[in-house]
Design an enzyme around this catalytic site. Structure first.
Site, mmCIF file in Angstrom:
data_model
loop_
_atom_site.group_PDB
_atom_site.id
_atom_site.type_symbol
_atom_site.label_atom_id
_atom_site.label_comp_id
_atom_site.label_asym_id
_atom_site.label_seq_id
_atom_site.Cartn_x
_atom_site.Cartn_y
_atom_site.Cartn_z
ATOM 1 N N LYS A 6 0.846 -1.204 0.000
ATOM 2 C CA LYS A 6 0.000 0.000 0.000
ATOM 3 C C LYS A 6 0.878 1.250 0.000
ATOM 4 O O LYS A 6 0.603 2.219 -0.709
ATOM 5 C CB LYS A 6 -0.937 -0.020 1.221
ATOM 6 C CG LYS A 6 -2.078 -1.009 1.036
ATOM 7 C CD LYS A 6 -2.830 -1.343 2.297
ATOM 8 C CE LYS A 6 -3.827 -2.460 1.983
ATOM 9 N NZ LYS A 6 -4.421 -3.081 3.169
ATOM 10 N N GLN B 279 -5.214 -1.914 9.181
ATOM 11 C CA GLN B 279 -4.922 -3.198 8.546
ATOM 12 C C GLN B 279 -5.535 -4.329 9.385
ATOM 13 O O GLN B 279 -5.277 -4.432 10.577
ATOM 14 C CB GLN B 279 -3.397 -3.386 8.418
ATOM 15 C CG GLN B 279 -2.983 -4.634 7.676
ATOM 16 C CD GLN B 279 -3.441 -4.635 6.225
ATOM 17 O OE1 GLN B 279 -3.248 -3.679 5.501
ATOM 18 N NE2 GLN B 279 -4.070 -5.738 5.799
ATOM 19 N N ASP C 225 -11.638 2.309 3.794
ATOM 20 C CA ASP C 225 -11.974 0.883 3.652
ATOM 21 C C ASP C 225 -13.490 0.696 3.519
ATOM 22 O O ASP C 225 -13.963 -0.411 3.259
ATOM 23 C CB ASP C 225 -11.476 0.114 4.893
ATOM 24 C CG ASP C 225 -10.489 -0.984 4.521
ATOM 25 O OD1 ASP C 225 -10.297 -1.212 3.308
ATOM 26 O OD2 ASP C 225 -9.918 -1.609 5.431
#
Ligand code: NAP
Length: 291
Positions: free
Chosen positions: A59, A103, A126
């Protein structure tokens, strides 16, 4: 789209992700040329899960390549819920940061729901905050979960018309199956979501013109599950060992299914590359919203 019965159209996530990244980079370059603040993404990792460490590195790399400002926060495994929440609250008011990604998975002593709800919904790249999931449900503009968003992007790139398409999703997770079902519904597809308790599942999947699997079971789905001429999307990423070598495979037995379907995503190279590309896209979207 035309094809012979033995050579399906390969829906390449590599190609689509490249196209998405190229367009984002053009926009970021333009932002830079106007000397405006660049979009910023903060990725928070708790612990040292080896797969998560790789995902976080990837990322960061994607941000650097596109020109997005990137910050990585790596916290020890024994970080408490309240310490993590404190960091999120700081990032929520950090003006350099447009997107916050926690994460997953988190260590078991931290409840994911307690953490996600602390993220400012406008920075929830997200798309898992209850506000964004609720907006998705009611068809409002919002930040959407990256992997299902990537599936829709692949279908659109290959001009697959979802209007009234009979679609079956295997898997009902909050991360993939359920939001994907909502996104397909919002595109006017007719959607059935199946799961581990669904009876006669093959009978249901084999009627689908669009079959999408997100279950995490290597090569479970064989040709008997698939309608002739269907479009098949494999979200699953599974590690298997063959002849002492570890390799990746999907939920769909590609070799078995490829001769009867119209189009299919491979693993690797299908949905996988889309997730980070859509994260970049969500970060840019969050930036524009915040400006
Ligand atoms: P998950 O949270 O474990 O959910 C799996 C779902 O599959 C559950 O709804 C489960 O049903 C269902 N299921 C399991 N076995 C089944 C079976 N035999 N028949 C029918 N349904 C079954 O997994 P996830 O997070 O959604 O991920 C699914 C897969 O996608 C994994 O391989 C993961 O690695 C991959 N993935 C890929 C990306 C990417 O970037 N491409 C991103 C996220 C996930 P129940 O609800 O009844 O238990």
């Amino acid at each position: 789209m035309t094809k012979t019965s033995t050579t399906p159209l390969i829906l390449s996530g590599i190609t689509v992700a490249e196209n998405v990244r190229k367009n984002i980079k053009l926009e970021v370059d333009e932002i830079r040329s106007k000397e405006q603040r660049l979009p910023g993404l903060a990725v928070v990792l708790v612990g040292e899960n080896p797969a998560s460490l790789i995902y976080v590195k990837n990322k960061e790399k994607a941000c650097i390549n596109i020109g997005i400002h990137s910050e990585v926060y790596q916290l020890p495994t024994n970080t408490s819920e309240s310490e993590l929440i404190k960091l999120i609250q700081t990032l929520n008011i950090n003006e350099k940061i447009d997107g916050i990604l926690i994460q997953l998975p988190l260590p078991i002593h931290i409840k994911v729901e307690n953490i996600i709800k602390e993220i400012d919904p406008n920075k929830d790249v997200d798309g898992l905050h209850p506000t964004n999931l609720g907006k998705l449900l009611s068809g409002q503009d919002c930040l959407k979960p990256c992997t299902p968003l990537g599936v829709i992007e692949i279908l659109k790139y290959y001009s697959i018309n979802l209007n009234s398409m009979s679609s079956v999703i295997v898997g009902r997770s909050t991360l993939v199956g359920k939001p994907l079902g909502m996104m397909l519904l919002n595109e006017n597809a007719t959607v059935t979501i199946t799961h581990s308790k669904t009876e006669n599942i093959e009978e249901i999947t084999s009627c689908a013109d669009l079959l999408i699997s997100a279950i995490g079971k290597p090569n479970l789905i064989k040709r008997t599950w698939v309608k002739k001429g269907a479009i098949v999307i494999d979200v699953g990423i599974n590690r298997i060992t063959e002849n002492d070598k570890t390799k990746l495979c999907g939920d769909i037995d590609f070799e078995d299914v490829k001769s009867i379907c119209h189009a299919i995503t491979p693993v690797p190279g299908g949905v996988g590359p889309m997730t980070i590309a859509m994260l970049m896209s969500n970060t840019l979207k969050a930036y524009k919203k915040q400006r």
